[in-house]
Write a protein that holds these residues in place. Sequence first.
Motif, PDB file in Angstrom:
ATOM      1  N   TYR A  87       0.809  -1.224   0.000  1.00  0.00           N
ATOM      2  CA  TYR A  87       0.000   0.000   0.000  1.00  0.00           C
ATOM      3  C   TYR A  87       0.844   1.277   0.000  1.00  0.00           C
ATOM      4  N   ALA A  88       2.151   1.142   0.203  1.00  0.00           N
ATOM      5  CA  ALA A  88       3.034   2.303   0.055  1.00  0.00           C
ATOM      6  C   ALA A  88       2.884   2.869  -1.358  1.00  0.00           C
ATOM      7  N   ASN A  89       2.520   1.986  -2.299  1.00  0.00           N
ATOM      8  CA  ASN A  89       2.336   2.420  -3.682  1.00  0.00           C
ATOM      9  C   ASN A  89       1.039   3.183  -3.920  1.00  0.00           C
ATOM     10  N   LEU A  97       4.717   1.085 -10.851  1.00  0.00           N
ATOM     11  CA  LEU A  97       4.639   1.898  -9.635  1.00  0.00           C
ATOM     12  C   LEU A  97       5.704   1.447  -8.644  1.00  0.00           C
ATOM     13  N   ILE A  98       6.516   2.393  -8.206  1.00  0.00           N
ATOM     14  CA  ILE A  98       7.495   2.141  -7.142  1.00  0.00           C
ATOM     15  C   ILE A  98       7.316   3.293  -6.152  1.00  0.00           C
ATOM     16  N   PRO A  99       7.225   3.004  -4.851  1.00  0.00           N
ATOM     17  CA  PRO A  99       6.952   4.100  -3.912  1.00  0.00           C
ATOM     18  C   PRO A  99       8.074   5.138  -3.892  1.00  0.00           C
ATOM     19  N   GLU A 100       7.707   6.332  -3.467  1.00  0.00           N
ATOM     20  CA  GLU A 100       8.734   7.332  -3.170  1.00  0.00           C
ATOM     21  C   GLU A 100       9.724   6.680  -2.208  1.00  0.00           C
ATOM     22  N   ARG A 101      10.994   7.072  -2.301  1.00  0.00           N
ATOM     23  CA  ARG A 101      12.027   6.382  -1.525  1.00  0.00           C
ATOM     24  C   ARG A 101      11.732   6.309  -0.019  1.00  0.00           C
ATOM     25  N   GLN A 102      11.173   7.389   0.531  1.00  0.00           N
ATOM     26  CA  GLN A 102      10.905   7.403   1.977  1.00  0.00           C
ATOM     27  C   GLN A 102       9.865   6.366   2.395  1.00  0.00           C
ATOM     28  N   TYR A 103       9.103   5.853   1.428  1.00  0.00           N
ATOM     29  CA  TYR A 103       8.089   4.842   1.759  1.00  0.00           C
ATOM     30  C   TYR A 103       8.504   3.430   1.325  1.00  0.00           C
ATOM     31  N   THR A 104       9.787   3.263   0.959  1.00  0.00           N
ATOM     32  CA  THR A 104      10.235   1.924   0.545  1.00  0.00           C
ATOM     33  C   THR A 104      10.688   1.103   1.752  1.00  0.00           C
ATOM     34  N   THR A 105      11.605   1.649   2.547  1.00  0.00           N
ATOM     35  CA  THR A 105      12.039   0.925   3.747  1.00  0.00           C
ATOM     36  C   THR A 105      10.966   1.113   4.830  1.00  0.00           C
ATOM     37  N   ASP A 106      11.095   0.378   5.936  1.00  0.00           N
ATOM     38  CA  ASP A 106      10.010   0.347   6.926  1.00  0.00           C
ATOM     39  C   ASP A 106       9.601   1.740   7.397  1.00  0.00           C
ATOM     40  N   ASN A 107       8.277   1.960   7.392  1.00  0.00           N
ATOM     41  CA  ASN A 107       7.713   3.246   7.797  1.00  0.00           C
ATOM     42  C   ASN A 107       6.279   3.008   8.230  1.00  0.00           C
ATOM     43  N   ALA A 139       3.677   5.220   7.371  1.00  0.00           N
ATOM     44  CA  ALA A 139       2.720   5.756   6.395  1.00  0.00           C
ATOM     45  C   ALA A 139       2.108   4.596   5.614  1.00  0.00           C
ATOM     46  N   MET A 140       2.945   3.581   5.318  1.00  0.00           N
ATOM     47  CA  MET A 140       2.437   2.422   4.571  1.00  0.00           C
ATOM     48  C   MET A 140       1.409   1.644   5.404  1.00  0.00           C
ATOM     49  N   VAL A 141       1.617   1.622   6.714  1.00  0.00           N
ATOM     50  CA  VAL A 141       0.687   0.916   7.610  1.00  0.00           C
ATOM     51  C   VAL A 141      -0.633   1.691   7.666  1.00  0.00           C
ATOM     52  N   ALA A 142      -0.522   3.009   7.783  1.00  0.00           N
ATOM     53  CA  ALA A 142      -1.725   3.852   7.790  1.00  0.00           C
ATOM     54  C   ALA A 142      -2.463   3.712   6.449  1.00  0.00           C
ATOM     55  N   ALA A 143      -1.705   3.650   5.345  1.00  0.00           N
ATOM     56  CA  ALA A 143      -2.321   3.537   4.014  1.00  0.00           C
ATOM     57  C   ALA A 143      -3.117   2.238   3.898  1.00  0.00           C
ATOM     58  N   ALA A 144      -2.516   1.133   4.325  1.00  0.00           N
ATOM     59  CA  ALA A 144      -3.232  -0.153   4.283  1.00  0.00           C
ATOM     60  C   ALA A 144      -4.459  -0.087   5.190  1.00  0.00           C
ATOM     61  N   ALA A 145      -4.293   0.552   6.354  1.00  0.00           N
ATOM     62  CA  ALA A 145      -5.400   0.640   7.325  1.00  0.00           C
ATOM     63  C   ALA A 145      -6.583   1.423   6.750  1.00  0.00           C
ATOM     64  N   VAL A 146      -6.300   2.415   5.920  1.00  0.00           N
ATOM     65  CA  VAL A 146      -7.377   3.217   5.305  1.00  0.00           C
ATOM     66  C   VAL A 146      -8.351   2.286   4.566  1.00  0.00           C
ATOM     67  N   TYR A 147      -7.787   1.400   3.724  1.00  0.00           N
ATOM     68  CA  TYR A 147      -8.637   0.533   2.897  1.00  0.00           C
ATOM     69  C   TYR A 147      -9.319  -0.548   3.729  1.00  0.00           C
ATOM     70  N   LEU A 148      -8.595  -1.079   4.717  1.00  0.00           N
ATOM     71  CA  LEU A 148      -9.198  -2.112   5.575  1.00  0.00           C
ATOM     72  C   LEU A 148     -10.330  -1.514   6.414  1.00  0.00           C
ATOM     73  N   PHE A 149     -10.084  -0.325   6.932  1.00  0.00           N
ATOM     74  CA  PHE A 149     -11.089   0.362   7.749  1.00  0.00           C
ATOM     75  C   PHE A 149     -12.335   0.643   6.907  1.00  0.00           C
TER      76      PHE A 149
END
Length: 349
Positions: free
Chosen positions: A126-128, A307-317, A319-329
């Motif tokens: 979901y970082a993507n 699609l490749i995420p912006e570099r800051q969202y490639t290694t553990d962060n 924002a990617m967890v929040a992004a996945a949570a948006v769709y699950l929620f």
Amino acid sequence: MYILGIESSCDETAASIIKVRRQPGGKLGKLEVLSNIISSQIEIHKKYGGVVPEVAAREHVLNVLPVINEALGKAGIKPSQLSAIGITKGPGLITSLITGLETARSLAYAWKKPLVEVNHIAGHIYANFIGRKEPILFPAVILTVSGGHTTLLLMDKSQKIRILGETRDDAAGEAYDKAAKMMDLGYPGGPIVAEYANKYQKNPGDKKIILPRPMLNSLDLDFSFSGLKTALLYMLKQDKGWKKRIPQYCHEYQQAILDILIAKTVKAARKYGAKTVMVTGGVSANNELRRQMEQDVMKNLPGVFLLIPERQYTTDNAAMVAAAAVYLFDKGKTTDFRKLQVDSGLQLR
Ligand code: KG4
Ligand code: ZN
């Protein structure tokens, strides 16, 4: 809505706030990252040449609340404005996961907010989705390459995920890390090996160094990197002057990894008629992987989006967890705070 994401599965304690609006038709709009705070323990684990789980867990305990506070502060959001809290359930180091998850449980209880359990690998995917205005076209073939995973996945338009292939032994990031350790280059190995590889300039008088590309032409979509690592080890043992040739070894080793990753991804995309190819995870920070994947997709998969995420969202962060949570929620997938549980071996379903 505003979603808080919390990530603590390995050696990064992270928290992030994502804002998303519903569009007139009811669909979710662009995911906007209001804050993305990461407290990395790399400096601490460097001296051990890898992550020490007990040390990591203790650091998470110290960092998790300050990081969450900073994420809220930077976003200018009060806890009462949150719609939900997304938390990494697994996979990862169990004691590290527990720290983030117990914090999320306490905050959800205190703030009376729903909890959303997120699979770390789904987070990488979901970082993507972050910051994208255009809808993503499906089916999408996704290459997830991190320190713990090398997996090819298929995502359909309902965002259901299916595993197409995975590594039978080491992950690609692990292969980078182990090569760096072998040559005593430091930790984490990915960016260091990449930097040495970048320095290599081919000369006609260079020693011939050719490493194998395991499973490059196998019929399946699986990977294997342990043979490559062993081949490098034996080559270094037989070459007394290897220290002078570190850039060349790194270059060939990295190219072997990239050749395999790119060939298998293109093969999967062709086989499943992908309209989009995504690359995610820590190794997707790699410049050469980004460049060569782009070239290959353009040449061999015309009309397919990469699609490749912006570099800051490639290694553990987070924002990617929040992004996945948006769709699950959005799909109503919340968990009662009393039932929240870590799963260090959590699989993608
Ligand atoms: O996704 P990530 O931060 O953590 C896991 O979920 O594993 O990935 C970390 C991995 C490490 O193995 C690291 O060496 C690798 O990603 N990595 C890279 C680069 N930056 C990080 N590998 C190659 N090139 C890079 N620039
Ligand atoms: Zn990760």
